[in-house]
Scaffold this motif. Structure first.
Motif, PDB file in Angstrom:
ATOM      1  N   GLN A  73      47.995  51.889  42.932  1.00 25.69           N
ATOM      2  CA  GLN A  73      46.931  51.114  43.567  1.00 25.69           C
ATOM      3  C   GLN A  73      46.340  50.216  42.489  1.00 25.69           C
ATOM      4  N   VAL A  74      46.427  48.915  42.692  1.00 24.13           N
ATOM      5  CA  VAL A  74      45.914  47.943  41.741  1.00 24.13           C
ATOM      6  C   VAL A  74      44.594  47.408  42.286  1.00 24.13           C
ATOM      7  N   ILE A  75      43.578  47.443  41.455  1.00 22.26           N
ATOM      8  CA  ILE A  75      42.287  46.879  41.831  1.00 22.26           C
ATOM      9  C   ILE A  75      42.040  45.683  40.920  1.00 22.26           C
ATOM     10  N   LEU A  76      41.851  44.525  41.520  1.00 21.22           N
ATOM     11  CA  LEU A  76      41.574  43.291  40.797  1.00 21.22           C
ATOM     12  C   LEU A  76      40.169  42.817  41.150  1.00 21.22           C
ATOM     13  N   THR A  77      39.511  42.154  40.223  1.00 21.11           N
ATOM     14  CA  THR A  77      38.172  41.656  40.521  1.00 21.11           C
ATOM     15  C   THR A  77      38.201  40.326  41.270  1.00 21.11           C
ATOM     16  N   GLU A  78      39.342  39.634  41.245  1.00 19.25           N
ATOM     17  CA  GLU A  78      39.462  38.366  41.965  1.00 19.25           C
ATOM     18  C   GLU A  78      40.880  38.211  42.503  1.00 19.25           C
ATOM     19  N   LYS A  79      40.982  37.684  43.715  1.00 16.29           N
ATOM     20  CA  LYS A  79      42.275  37.476  44.367  1.00 16.29           C
ATOM     21  C   LYS A  79      43.186  36.566  43.546  1.00 16.29           C
ATOM     22  N   ARG A  80      42.610  35.617  42.843  1.00 13.60           N
ATOM     23  CA  ARG A  80      43.405  34.654  42.063  1.00 13.60           C
ATOM     24  C   ARG A  80      44.182  35.312  40.923  1.00 13.60           C
ATOM     25  N   TYR A  81      43.883  36.548  40.587  1.00 17.46           N
ATOM     26  CA  TYR A  81      44.590  37.264  39.523  1.00 17.46           C
ATOM     27  C   TYR A  81      45.902  37.892  40.001  1.00 17.46           C
TER      28      TYR A  81
END
Length: 124
Positions: A73-81
């Motif tokens: 499960q990957v959690i990113l702070t912004e969709k653009r990443y």
């Protein structure tokens, strides 16, 4: 019974372990942190590379390899990443890939752009 895996990563003040094993399943989470406790604050590619290197170190400390990882499960702070993360992800995982979900959310560690939660099946 829960077994704690010693990873060499820094211990924090939060009531959490870097990795535990229950039965033959490894449960872990990883962030872009160095062994000295400092955080990688660079690009998403740099943060992803360190986070996945930490994940690899954790899985190996438990007696496995990245081929044993079954779910990520990957959690990113912004969709653009997403694309930058995916580019580096392919350096660490090869087909057949682990099951994966990617979520966009705030993270508790200031400056972190990524956190990865993973499970692995450990043989014997």
């Amino acid at each position: 019974m829960r077994k704690i895996i010693k990873t060499g990563l820094p211990e924090g003040s939060a009531p959490v372990e870097w990795a535990t094993v229950g039965g033959r399943t490894l449960y872990t989470a990883s962030i872009p942190i160095y062994e000295d406790g400092s955080l990688e604050t660079g690009s998403i590619e740099e943060q992803t590379r360190l986070t996945l290197a930490n994940l690899q170190k954790i899985v190996e400390a438990a007696g496995g390899t990245l081929d044993d990882v079954t779910q990520v499960q990957v959690i990113l702070t912004e969709k653009r990443y997403f694309e930058g993360m995916n580019e580096v992800y392919r350096e660490f995982f090869k087909a057949p890939f682990p099951n994966r979900a990617t979520i966009v959310a705030d993270l508790m560690v200031p400056g972190a752009k990524i956190e990865i939660i993973a499970n692995a099946w450990l043989e014997g």
